[in-house]
Design an enzyme around this catalytic site. Structure first.
Site, PDB file in Angstrom:
ATOM      1  N   CYS A 152       7.203  16.372 -20.717  1.00 29.98           N
ATOM      2  CA  CYS A 152       7.056  15.468 -21.874  1.00 29.98           C
ATOM      3  C   CYS A 152       5.731  15.635 -22.627  1.00 29.98           C
ATOM      4  O   CYS A 152       5.720  15.566 -23.858  1.00 29.98           O
ATOM      5  CB  CYS A 152       7.241  14.015 -21.436  1.00 29.98           C
ATOM      6  SG  CYS A 152       8.787  13.764 -20.549  1.00 29.98           S
ATOM      7  N   HIS A 204       4.282   8.216 -25.566  1.00 30.13           N
ATOM      8  CA  HIS A 204       5.555   8.824 -25.169  1.00 30.13           C
ATOM      9  C   HIS A 204       6.597   7.716 -25.056  1.00 30.13           C
ATOM     10  O   HIS A 204       6.340   6.662 -24.481  1.00 30.13           O
ATOM     11  CB  HIS A 204       5.361   9.535 -23.829  1.00 30.13           C
ATOM     12  CG  HIS A 204       6.621  10.076 -23.248  1.00 30.13           C
ATOM     13  ND1 HIS A 204       7.543  10.776 -24.002  1.00 30.13           N
ATOM     14  CD2 HIS A 204       7.125  10.019 -21.984  1.00 30.13           C
ATOM     15  CE1 HIS A 204       8.554  11.130 -23.217  1.00 30.13           C
ATOM     16  NE2 HIS A 204       8.330  10.687 -22.002  1.00 30.13           N
ATOM     17  N   ASN A 252      14.686   8.556 -24.501  1.00 35.16           N
ATOM     18  CA  ASN A 252      13.584   9.444 -24.116  1.00 35.16           C
ATOM     19  C   ASN A 252      13.992  10.879 -24.438  1.00 35.16           C
ATOM     20  O   ASN A 252      14.816  11.466 -23.748  1.00 35.16           O
ATOM     21  CB  ASN A 252      13.308   9.261 -22.620  1.00 35.16           C
ATOM     22  CG  ASN A 252      12.194  10.166 -22.113  1.00 35.16           C
ATOM     23  OD1 ASN A 252      11.687  11.019 -22.845  1.00 35.16           O
ATOM     24  ND2 ASN A 252      11.824   9.973 -20.866  1.00 35.16           N
TER      25      ASN A 252
HETATM   26  O1  UT7 Z   1       9.716  10.991 -19.521  1.00 34.37           O
HETATM   27  C1  UT7 Z   1       9.256  11.165 -18.226  1.00 34.37           C
HETATM   28  C2  UT7 Z   1       8.725   9.920 -17.674  1.00 34.37           C
HETATM   29  N1  UT7 Z   1       9.811   9.029 -17.323  1.00 34.37           N
HETATM   30  C3  UT7 Z   1       9.558   7.756 -17.235  1.00 34.37           C
HETATM   31  O2  UT7 Z   1       8.460   7.373 -17.541  1.00 34.37           O
HETATM   32  C4  UT7 Z   1      10.613   6.834 -16.698  1.00 34.37           C
HETATM   33  C5  UT7 Z   1       9.936   5.836 -15.795  1.00 34.37           C
HETATM   34  N2  UT7 Z   1      10.828   4.878 -15.120  1.00 34.37           N
HETATM   35  C6  UT7 Z   1      11.508   3.918 -15.779  1.00 34.37           C
HETATM   36  O3  UT7 Z   1      11.538   3.863 -16.992  1.00 34.37           O
HETATM   37  C7  UT7 Z   1      12.175   2.853 -14.938  1.00 34.37           C
HETATM   38  O4  UT7 Z   1      11.731   2.969 -13.613  1.00 34.37           O
HETATM   39  C8  UT7 Z   1      13.732   2.920 -14.954  1.00 34.37           C
HETATM   40  C9  UT7 Z   1      14.246   2.471 -16.300  1.00 34.37           C
HETATM   41  C10 UT7 Z   1      14.190   4.322 -14.642  1.00 34.37           C
HETATM   42  C11 UT7 Z   1      14.307   1.971 -13.925  1.00 34.37           C
HETATM   43  O5  UT7 Z   1      13.869   0.629 -14.156  1.00 34.37           O
HETATM   44  P1  UT7 Z   1      13.239  -0.221 -12.970  1.00 34.37           P
HETATM   45  O6  UT7 Z   1      12.984  -1.551 -13.506  1.00 34.37           O
HETATM   46  O7  UT7 Z   1      12.067   0.562 -12.423  1.00 34.37           O
HETATM   47  O8  UT7 Z   1      14.418  -0.294 -11.946  1.00 34.37           O
HETATM   48  P2  UT7 Z   1      14.453   0.176 -10.416  1.00 34.37           P
HETATM   49  O9  UT7 Z   1      14.501   1.651 -10.343  1.00 34.37           O
HETATM   50  O10 UT7 Z   1      13.386  -0.536  -9.644  1.00 34.37           O
HETATM   51  O11 UT7 Z   1      15.835  -0.411  -9.973  1.00 34.37           O
HETATM   52  C12 UT7 Z   1      16.082  -1.827  -9.982  1.00 34.37           C
HETATM   53  C13 UT7 Z   1      17.558  -2.040  -9.777  1.00 34.37           C
HETATM   54  C14 UT7 Z   1      18.159  -1.195  -8.657  1.00 34.37           C
HETATM   55  O12 UT7 Z   1      19.155  -1.973  -7.997  1.00 34.37           O
HETATM   56  P3  UT7 Z   1      18.828  -2.701  -6.602  1.00 34.37           P
HETATM   57  O13 UT7 Z   1      18.436  -1.593  -5.656  1.00 34.37           O
HETATM   58  O14 UT7 Z   1      17.725  -3.649  -6.902  1.00 34.37           O
HETATM   59  O15 UT7 Z   1      20.141  -3.363  -6.270  1.00 34.37           O
HETATM   60  C15 UT7 Z   1      18.828  -0.065  -9.360  1.00 34.37           C
HETATM   61  O16 UT7 Z   1      19.897   0.486  -8.637  1.00 34.37           O
HETATM   62  O17 UT7 Z   1      18.259  -1.640 -10.950  1.00 34.37           O
HETATM   63  C16 UT7 Z   1      19.329  -0.774 -10.592  1.00 34.37           C
HETATM   64  N3  UT7 Z   1      19.597   0.118 -11.698  1.00 34.37           N
HETATM   65  C17 UT7 Z   1      20.492  -0.161 -12.659  1.00 34.37           C
HETATM   66  N4  UT7 Z   1      21.295  -1.224 -12.841  1.00 34.37           N
HETATM   67  C18 UT7 Z   1      22.083  -1.212 -13.927  1.00 34.37           C
HETATM   68  C19 UT7 Z   1      19.028   1.335 -11.972  1.00 34.37           C
HETATM   69  N5  UT7 Z   1      19.566   1.835 -13.086  1.00 34.37           N
HETATM   70  C20 UT7 Z   1      20.476   0.933 -13.536  1.00 34.37           C
HETATM   71  C21 UT7 Z   1      21.340   0.884 -14.639  1.00 34.37           C
HETATM   72  N6  UT7 Z   1      22.129  -0.200 -14.791  1.00 34.37           N
HETATM   73  N7  UT7 Z   1      21.397   1.880 -15.552  1.00 34.37           N
END
Ligand code: UT7
Length: 328
Positions: free
Chosen positions: A113, A255, A285
């Site tokens: 990125c 970004h 993204n």
């Molecule tokens: O460009 C390169 C750099 N990339 C980034 O900077 C991305 C960085 N990361 C993020 O933007 C976030 O971490 C995400 C958007 C990917 C995820 O959001 P989060 O608030 O960190 O969620 P999490 O990974 O902690 O997951 C929380 C919950 C999980 O469920 P449980 O285990 O709590 O039951 C996930 O399985 O959210 C669930 N989850 C979803 N639920 C509905 C993850 N993706 C989804 C989804 N829809 N699409």
């Protein structure tokens, strides 16, 4: 040393719009979850058969047109991408050929990125001694074929797009200038964000594809924390290096990976959210394309004006990260 300025900007986003509702049909997710956790409402994706140079070409042409230059004026083409047309030759060479930039040396850089900030840094160094007069710095990605459409944690995040800038020597006198850039890498954290298959470690094979190794793998939560910390650090360093405070910054283009990351970085470096350029809601993204596309859109719409002080910062796989300060 010569001063370098941005003479033209351009971008191209594919016409196909993919709304969050598309993902509601294929994985266990919701429009409400995606918007509240990422800020993304829709993203653009190419049609089958389109390559990176197909979408980067119009972005480059627009940037050249704004700069009032022809492709023959270019001495250098630097393309930041993780999704080139082919492993070899470089997409830089394809663009050189398709633009007719006969006098330009062309190559790609793999810095995920922040590849656009890496590209600005590299081009600036080529140009400062006067040996290269005009450079095209491109950030483009066709990430949609690298997405695992069964992995709800990653499939909702990404989109395709390309942006470009033309750099030239600054004439002083009200012309813009790249004031400073900061780039960093830490390969020890590669495991948190990668595409493991398709290179020499896991070469293309039926088995590799069946194992899904050609898809993006990300530990989102860990990446999130590092993104906020490293982007904030880079922003502080680049501002300190130029003796500039956050109050002097007219626009911040972080970004565009996640609205919450942008809000957290802006808060840490004390830039009000009203000064943050945001496109993540409509494009998702687009990796290395997020900054040059946002810059071009904001400049062409008049939101960013000539003379404005612009701060950018990015973070991605590697890990790689960086920041840049420039006056338009
Ligand atoms: O460009 C390169 C750099 N990339 C980034 O900077 C991305 C960085 N990361 C993020 O933007 C976030 O971490 C995400 C958007 C990917 C995820 O959001 P989060 O608030 O960190 O969620 P999490 O990974 O902690 O997951 C929380 C919950 C999980 O469920 P449980 O285990 O709590 O039951 C996930 O399985 O959210 C669930 N989850 C979803 N639920 C509905 C993850 N993706 C989804 C989804 N829809 N699409």
């Amino acid at each position: 040393m010569k001063k370098i300025s941005i003479k033209g900007t351009g971008c191209y986003l594919p016409e196909r719009i993919v709304p969050n509702s598309y993902f509601e049909k294929i994985v266990d997710t919701s429009d409400q979850w995606i918007i509240s956790r990422t800020g993304i409402q829709e993203r653009r994706m190419v049609l089958p058969g389109q390559a990176l140079s197909d979408i980067a070409l119009p972005a480059c042409e627009k940037a050249l047109e704004m700069a009032g230059l022809s492709a023959c004026d270019l001495d250098l083409i630097v393309v930041g991408t993780s999704t080139p047309d082919m492993p070899t030759p470089s997409t830089g060479c394809f663009l050189q050929h398709r633009l007719g930039a006969k006098n330009a040396v062309a190559f790609d850089i793999s810095a995920a990125c922040p590849g656009f900030i890496y590209g600005l840094t590299i081009a600036q160094k080529f140009m400062q001694d006067g040996s290269h007069r005009h450079a095209l710095v491109v950030g483009g990605e066709i990430i949609s074929p690298r997405i695992d459409y069964q992995d709800r944690a990653t499939c909702v995040l990404f989109g395709d797009g390309a942006g470009a800038v033309v750099l030239g020597h600054s004439n002083g006198d009200g012309e813009g200038e790249i004031l400073s850039t900061e780039i960093h890498s830490d390969g020890s954290l590669w495991g948190l964000l990668n595409v493991p298959g398709g290179g020499s470690l896991h070469p293309p094979s039926k088995e590799m594809v069946e194992a899904g190794l050609h898809y993006i793998k990300m530990q989102g939560n860990e990446v999130f924390k590092h993104a906020v910390r490293f982007m904030s650090d880079a922003v502080r360093k680049v501002m300190e290096g130029c003796g500039i405070t956050s109050r002097q910054v007219d626009w911040f283009i972080p970004h565009q990976a996640n609205l919450r990351i942008m809000e957290a970085v802006a808060k840490q470096v004390e830039i009000p959210i009203e000064k943050v350029i945001i496109t993540v809601h409509k494009y998702g993204n687009t990796s290395v394309a997020t900054i040059p596309t946002a810059l071009d859109e904001a400049f062409r719409s008049g939101q960013i004006q000539k003379g404005d002080l612009i701060l950018t910062a990015s973070f991605g796989a590697g890990f790689t990260w960086g920041a840049a300060l420039f006056r338009m």
